[in-house]
Design an enzyme around this catalytic site. Structure first.
Site, short mmCIF file in Angstrom:
data_model
loop_
_atom_site.label_atom_id
_atom_site.label_comp_id
_atom_site.label_asym_id
_atom_site.label_seq_id
_atom_site.Cartn_x
_atom_site.Cartn_y
_atom_site.Cartn_z
N LYS A 71 0.74 -1.48 0.13
CA LYS A 71 -0.07 -0.07 0.02
C LYS A 71 0.86 1.19 0.01
O LYS A 71 0.61 2.22 -0.90
CB LYS A 71 -0.80 0.19 1.07
CG LYS A 71 -2.28 -0.77 1.03
CD LYS A 71 -3.04 -0.54 2.22
CE LYS A 71 -4.29 -1.33 2.30
NZ LYS A 71 -5.12 -1.08 1.38
N LEU A 72 2.06 1.26 0.99
CA LEU A 72 2.61 2.48 0.95
C LEU A 72 3.42 2.45 -0.37
O LEU A 72 3.65 3.86 -0.75
CB LEU A 72 3.61 2.37 2.11
CG LEU A 72 3.19 2.42 3.57
CD1 LEU A 72 4.16 2.04 4.37
CD2 LEU A 72 2.45 3.78 3.94
N LYS B 75 7.94 -8.29 16.01
CA LYS B 75 8.85 -8.37 17.35
C LYS B 75 8.94 -9.79 17.50
O LYS B 75 8.29 -10.81 17.24
CB LYS B 75 7.56 -7.94 18.16
CG LYS B 75 8.26 -7.18 19.49
CD LYS B 75 6.92 -6.94 20.41
CE LYS B 75 7.34 -6.00 21.73
NZ LYS B 75 7.98 -4.86 21.45
N SER C 177 10.91 -10.82 22.71
CA SER C 177 10.47 -9.49 23.25
C SER C 177 8.82 -9.64 23.60
O SER C 177 8.61 -8.78 24.40
CB SER C 177 10.67 -8.38 22.22
OG SER C 177 11.89 -8.50 21.68
N LYS D 83 7.73 -8.55 27.04
CA LYS D 83 6.71 -7.33 27.40
C LYS D 83 5.52 -7.88 28.27
O LYS D 83 4.71 -7.14 28.86
CB LYS D 83 6.23 -7.02 25.95
CG LYS D 83 5.50 -5.64 26.19
CD LYS D 83 5.53 -5.00 24.59
CE LYS D 83 4.77 -3.81 24.66
NZ LYS D 83 4.97 -2.85 23.70
N HIS E 175 2.51 8.38 15.92
CA HIS E 175 2.15 6.80 16.06
C HIS E 175 0.92 6.30 15.84
O HIS E 175 -0.29 6.88 16.20
CB HIS E 175 2.55 6.42 17.67
CG HIS E 175 4.00 6.34 17.96
ND1 HIS E 175 4.52 5.72 18.99
CD2 HIS E 175 5.00 7.01 17.20
CE1 HIS E 175 5.91 6.19 19.09
NE2 HIS E 175 6.15 6.79 17.90
N GLU F 80 1.51 -1.43 14.17
CA GLU F 80 2.03 -0.10 14.59
C GLU F 80 2.63 0.62 13.62
O GLU F 80 3.61 -0.13 13.02
CB GLU F 80 2.86 -0.17 15.97
CG GLU F 80 3.36 1.13 16.35
CD GLU F 80 4.31 0.98 17.56
OE1 GLU F 80 3.77 1.09 18.83
OE2 GLU F 80 5.40 0.90 17.47
N ALA G 19 16.09 10.11 17.06
CA ALA G 19 15.32 8.82 17.86
C ALA G 19 16.46 7.78 17.97
O ALA G 19 16.61 6.86 19.07
CB ALA G 19 14.15 8.46 17.27
#
Ligand code: GTP
Ligand code: MG
Length: 222
Positions: A29-30, A54, A58, A62, A129, A148, A160
């Site tokens: 899509k992008l 992920k 992790s 989490k 975000h 995300e 960042a």
């Protein structure tokens, strides 16, 4: 290897596979949106896109941090960043352009937005975000998968990634003077982003005047 354990590993692998499909869809899509934008406006808002799934380690840590049992149900319910996409663009204005393009897709539902561009974190972190949901069409029917998406400028990304490295070097406890310096660097990044937009606007204006002058020369008034 214990059969039960092996079955559980297989179950997790199958469970995580669908997130890869969701990332494939978002990436396509992008790419289409960026190419179309380039074709219509002679400007590509996206510099680059990076995606990741992920790791099971992790995900598990989490869940444990959140005091939850490690089950696929809990993962689906509480972990929203298993599939993550980071979109880097040139100008702050592009961030919202990309957001609008994503939001207007019929099959994407934006579940939440955190605008750290408009409201940066106290340490200076800026990014937009989104948590979105996208259907993945499997043989048994559609499954809705959360992804995300972080959208930021190259300059915000530069800051960042350095901050992230420093954060891990100090295991989350960055000394006061370094935090102050990082915040100063963030302010410089924000100044640079505004400056870049002003330069780009001047370029656009200059090009428009040039075009009008050319049209006048050949006797066509705009
Ligand atoms: P997580 O539980 O860590 O996912 O955070 P959250 O639910 O509070 O969400 P938030 O939107 O604040 O942050 C999600 C992700 O954004 C993180 O996993 C990082 O990738 C990135 N992020 C957020 N804050 C910072 C920051 O201060 N510095 C850097 N370098 N990255 C950040
Ligand atoms: Mg996260």
């Amino acid at each position: 290897m214990n059969k039960d354990f092996q079955e559980r590993i297989e179950e997790w692998k199958n469970f995580l596979f669908i997130y890869k499909f969701a990332l494939d869809e978002i990436n396509t899509k992008l790419t289409i949106l960026n190419d179309e934008f380039q074709f219509v406006h002679q400007h590509n808002p996206i510099e680059h896109v990076k995606s990741r799934i992920k790791s099971p380690e992790s995900i598990m840590s989490k869940l444990q941090r959140k005091g939850l049992e490690v089950t696929t149900e809990n993962v689906e319910k509480y972990i929203k960043d298993i599939a993550g996409v980071r979109v880097t663009c040139s100008f702050t204005t592009d961030i919202y352009r990309i957001y609008d393009m994503i939001e207007s897709q019929d099959d994407i539902e934006v579940l939440s937005v955190k605008d750290y561009v408009e409201n940066p974190k106290p340490n200076g972190y800026k990014s937009l975000h989104l948590i979105i949901e996208i259907p993945v069409y499997l043989s048994k029917g559609p499954e809705f998968v959360k992804v995300e998406i972080q959208i930021r400028t190259i300059a915000m990304d530069f800051w960042a990634s350095l901050e992230h490295k420093i954060y891990y070097k100090f295991e989350g406890e960055i000394p006061g003077n370094l935090s102050t310096e990082l915040k100063e660097a963030a302010d410089i990044v924000h100044y640079l982003d505004s400056k870049m937009i002003r330069i780009m606007e001047e370029v656009t204006e200059f090009k428009e005047h040039e075009k009008e002058a050319e049209l006048r020369e050949v006797g066509v008034e705009k």
